[in-house]
Design an enzyme around this catalytic site. Structure first.
Site, mmCIF file in Angstrom:
data_model
loop_
_atom_site.group_PDB
_atom_site.id
_atom_site.type_symbol
_atom_site.label_atom_id
_atom_site.label_comp_id
_atom_site.label_asym_id
_atom_site.label_seq_id
_atom_site.Cartn_x
_atom_site.Cartn_y
_atom_site.Cartn_z
ATOM 1 C CG HIS A 47 -1.878 1.138 1.274
ATOM 2 N ND1 HIS A 47 -3.037 1.177 0.531
ATOM 3 C CD2 HIS A 47 -1.847 2.293 1.980
ATOM 4 C CE1 HIS A 47 -3.677 2.306 0.780
ATOM 5 N NE2 HIS A 47 -2.986 3.001 1.656
ATOM 6 C CG HIS A 96 -9.677 3.714 3.617
ATOM 7 N ND1 HIS A 96 -10.196 3.869 4.873
ATOM 8 C CD2 HIS A 96 -8.337 3.827 3.779
ATOM 9 C CE1 HIS A 96 -9.229 4.076 5.751
ATOM 10 N NE2 HIS A 96 -8.095 4.058 5.104
ATOM 11 C CG ASN A 97 -10.564 -0.765 -2.199
ATOM 12 O OD1 ASN A 97 -11.286 0.217 -2.274
ATOM 13 N ND2 ASN A 97 -9.724 -1.100 -3.166
ATOM 14 N NE ARG A 118 -5.342 13.005 7.891
ATOM 15 C CZ ARG A 118 -6.250 12.049 8.023
ATOM 16 N NH1 ARG A 118 -7.505 12.358 8.301
ATOM 17 N NH2 ARG A 118 -5.928 10.779 7.889
ATOM 18 C CG ASP A 119 -3.447 12.566 0.563
ATOM 19 O OD1 ASP A 119 -2.492 12.614 1.363
ATOM 20 O OD2 ASP A 119 -3.855 11.509 0.065
ATOM 21 C CB SER A 162 -4.576 7.926 15.511
ATOM 22 O OG SER A 162 -4.580 6.895 16.464
ATOM 23 C CG ASN A 207 -4.328 6.339 -11.865
ATOM 24 O OD1 ASN A 207 -3.900 5.588 -10.994
ATOM 25 N ND2 ASN A 207 -3.518 7.085 -12.603
ATOM 26 N N GLY A 260 -2.206 9.321 -8.138
ATOM 27 C CA GLY A 260 -3.254 8.336 -7.932
ATOM 28 C C GLY A 260 -2.870 7.319 -6.883
#
Length: 755
Positions: A57, A106-107, A127-128, A325, A512, A549
């Site tokens: 990830h 967030h799968n 937040r990004d 968190s 993407n 992406g």
């Protein structure tokens, strides 16, 4: 809890101490690489950091070799201000304004705990955006679920929708678009992708780097707890077995009210010029923020981990480093600006603490109660992790799948059969009204939403004085990508591009979210490599760059992977949102025209899927030159005022387009199948590079000339008006649907399934 932690001195003194690297998701070769980098065994804190940062990830270790195509094939453009490699891409939209946008997944957390998984997906992508210096202005949510009538879908979908709505609504951000798609392949592996877009002036762009020796590292926002330890980073790097998740770390818990304070606090400190570098804390938490800031700056940082504000004082140092968190940010601040920074945090009631400083040592050193527990080269954690060239090969079943085209499937052969088929499709879960979902989202908060679901694209006003705005659409047909991953990715790009152009916006940039099965499966890696190549080639041909992406692997249950699902988001700019074009039939007497060529293309279609449960053949032909030409016609028809409505043709073809245009305002239309054309193909083919537009009768010649100038075919279908949708010339008869019947059919599906 013992105050003693595994220190660097311990690691040197006890080199052969066994460590649970496999339980943390590291492979034996990766653990060996860490020992080689450090010249010793890692401390438990270092092992924790490498495990989360080297996860699939966070590190993109299986995808990097393919993703570089987005840079290698980047089209020439002067609108891209910040590209791949930062928290989000930034695009110039004119008048001194820029927008930043990105989509992420967030799968896996959303399958384990649907509400919090989806809610924190929204929080993370927001937040990004603020970390770039932008004010968030809208969100979107491309979603995929298993069979609509499956009990687990009934567990997951309501929680996901409530989480997205609950978090986004509390932030006061409109949800302007997205998708809800059902397919058996997503059973046990739902896809919860989240997009956010923000606006900023050019001079307000900020990047994630720790520069200036002696500058201070400030952690601010929520206190650190035990939620999400290894959550997104580790959980998203493992497949789900048939019996459920292989790992169940605590899913992150969101607090949207704290996030709202964090947004305002962050924007104020940024605009006050108090920040030298900034990074949000998402997946991998402090491990990610410290290593990325350090490696992007002077290359060194010292951190006192015991100064991190905690809400759970039983956490070990390793858990603090791994905690995900939510609602936390890290900023690099000069000593001279610290007092002003702390004052703004106090104003917004945001906790903050100085946890370290920038150094020129080239090392990330983390101490716990005066003892060194981490001493690593930060780039080896954040950027120079493992890179795998996973084996891949065209699946043995691909040829037989493509050979199984739908030509032998029974087709409607009368007007009544067409009528019943269209009605069945209108009420099917993928095509039915999504109002049950979108009613849980605030689509118009802040007052700048111009278009939202179910329009082709969401349109949001950026500048209230000039009317400058942007349009956004996300799209992907996983069935097309399963049939042909290369062209399936191009088709996703083409549909999103077409949706944006249909509103009158000029497509500018792409983000993407590439959702696939296990990278350790050669079949999946072939699909991935093909899709990335297709998307990169497509963006080059259309002249719009990929700005950033996300890759989500391990969307797989046992041996069964999801359909390859490369979700593509396209952003376009519209000079005056007041001039946008909607999809609604409105004015009786307007002519109904089809732009583009219709071919007999039913493989992977909604008709084959819903009526026959069939998947096979080759997807519709991709013609990006035709898409570009169509886009230019749609934009010029909108800006000149020629088009009174426009709607792109995609799922379930022209029939579904006519239904949706009629349902928007309750106005019908009468159309006629041209002589010599198969009514079934005209109505249900999913050929691309097409749109249905309406124009005043007096403007038909002008639109026809505009289309001809761009080489786009035009077919006149009929006229707007009445309370029925009528299709004449259907196998010698007429198929008609009262708009009220269509509405009742479309509206009934979701309440019956999920209410």
């Amino acid at each position: 809890m013992s105050r003693h932690a595994d220190t660097v001195a311990d690691a040197i003194a006890h080199p052969e101490r066994e460590q649970p690297y496999a339980e943390l998701g590291l492979k034996p070769n990766e653990y060996a690489d860490i020992r080689e980098i450090l010249g010793r065994r890692p401390t438990s804190g270092e092992l924790a950091m490498y495990s989360v940062m080297w996860s699939e990830h966070c590190s993109y270790k299986s995808s990097k070799v393919h993703l570089k195509q987005f840079g290698d094939k980047k089209p020439e453009t002067d609108t891209l201000l910040v590209g791949i490699g930062e928290n989000a891409g930034v695009v110039d939209i004119g008048q001194g304004w820029a927008v930043t946008f990105k989509v992420e997944s967030h799968n896996h957390p959303s399958y384990v705990e649907p509400y919090q998984g989806a809610a924190t997906g929204i929080g993370g992508i927001v937040r990004d955006i603020i970390s770039m210096g932008a004010r968030p202005i809208a969100v979107m949510d491309p979603l995929r679920f298993g069979a609509a009538d499956h009990p687990d879908t009934h567990r997951v979908l309501p929680g996901v929708v409530a989480g997205i709505g609950g978090y986004g609504n509390c932030l006061g951000l409109p949800n302007i678009g997205g998708e809800v798609v059902f397919d058996d392949c997503y059973q046990g592996n739902p896809l919860v992708n989240a997009l956010c877009v923000g606006k900023l002036r050019h001079e307000d762009i900020h990047l994630a780097s720790a520069r200036g020796v002696g500058n201070l590292v400030v952690l601010y926002g929520a206190k650190t707890g035990g939620d999400g330890i290894g959550g997104a980073s580790i959980l998203a790097s493992e497949t789900f077995e048939d019996g459920g998740p292989a790992k169940r770390p605590a899913v992150q818990v969101g607090d949207p009210f704290m996030e709202k304070l964090l947004i305002e606090c962050t924007l104020e400190v940024l605009h006050a010029g108090l920040v030298e570098g900034i990074q949000d804390l998402g997946a991998a938490g402090i491990s990610c923020a410290t290593s990325e800031l350090a490696s992007n700056g002077e290359g060194g940082m010292r951190v006192d981990l015991d100064k991190v504000p905690l809400r759970d004082h039983t956490l070990t140092p390793e858990e603090i480093l791994m905690s995900e968190s939510q609602e936390r940010m890290a900023a690099v601040v000069t000593p001279d600006n610290l007092e002003a920074f702390l004052a703004i945090c106090a104003k917004w009631d945001v906790d903050c603490a100085v946890i370290g400083e920038v150094t020129d040592t080239g090392r990330l050193v983390i101490e716990w109660h005066g003892e060194v527990i981490v001493d690593v080269p930060p780039r080896t954690v954040a950027h120079d992790g493992p890179v795998y060239e996973r084996p891949y090969a065209r699946p043995s079943w691909q040829d037989s799948l493509q050979a199984a085209d739908p030509s032998s499937l029974a087709r409607p052969a009368s007007a009544e059969e067409i009528r019943e088929t269209v009605l069945r499709l209108v009420g099917s879960p993928n095509l039915a009204s999504k109002t049950w979902v979108t009613a849980q989202y605030d689509r118009y908060v802040l007052g700048n939403t111009v278009l939202a679901q179910p329009e082709d694209a969401g349109v949001i006003r950026v500048d209230e004085e000039s009317g400058l705005g942007v349009a956004l659409s996300t799209d992907c047909n996983g069935r097309f990508a399963k049939l042909d991953p290369y062209n399936g990715a191009k088709l996703a790009l083409a549909e999103a591009y077409r949706n944006v152009a249909a509103t009158g916006a000029v497509p500018l940039a792409v983000t993407n979210c590439l959702n696939f099965g296990s990278p350790e499966d050669p079949d999946v890696m072939w699909q991935f490599s093909q899709a990335v190549t297709g998307l990169a080639d497509g963006c080059l041909e259309l002249g719009i760059p990929v700005t950033g992406g996300n890759v989500s692997f391990y969307n797989q249950t046992g041996e069964v992977a999801i359909h390859p699902t490369p979700v593509v988001g396209v952003l376009g700019v519209i000079q005056d949102v007041a001039a946008r074009t909607t999809m609604a039939f409105r004015t009786a007497g307007d002519a109904v025209l089809v732009l583009g060529e219709t071919r007999d293309e039913l493989a992977g279609s909604e008709w084959a899927h819903v009526v026959h449960g069939h998947l096979g053949g080759l997807p519709p032909v991709v013609d990006l030159a035709a898409e570009r030409a169509l886009g230019e016609v749609l934009v010029q028809a909108s800006t000149s005022g020629l088009a009174t409505a426009a709607h792109d043709v995609s799922d379930a073809g022209i029939a579904q387009v006519l239904v949706e245009m009629a349902l928007r305002e309750g106005v019908g239309a009468t159309v006629t199948v041209p002589q010599g054309v198969d009514p079934f193909v005209l109505l249900l083919s999913e050929s691309t590079a097409r749109a249905v537009v309406t124009v005043a009768e007096s403007d038909v010649d002008a639109l026809t000339a505009l289309a001809a100038a761009h080489g786009v075919p035009v077919t006149r279908l009929g006229v707007v008006g009445g309370t029925d949708l009528v299709v004449e010339g259907v196998y010698g008869g007429t198929a008609a649907w009262p708009v009220d019947e269509l509405r009742a059919t479309a509206d009934a599906t979701f309440p019956a399934l999920f209410a």
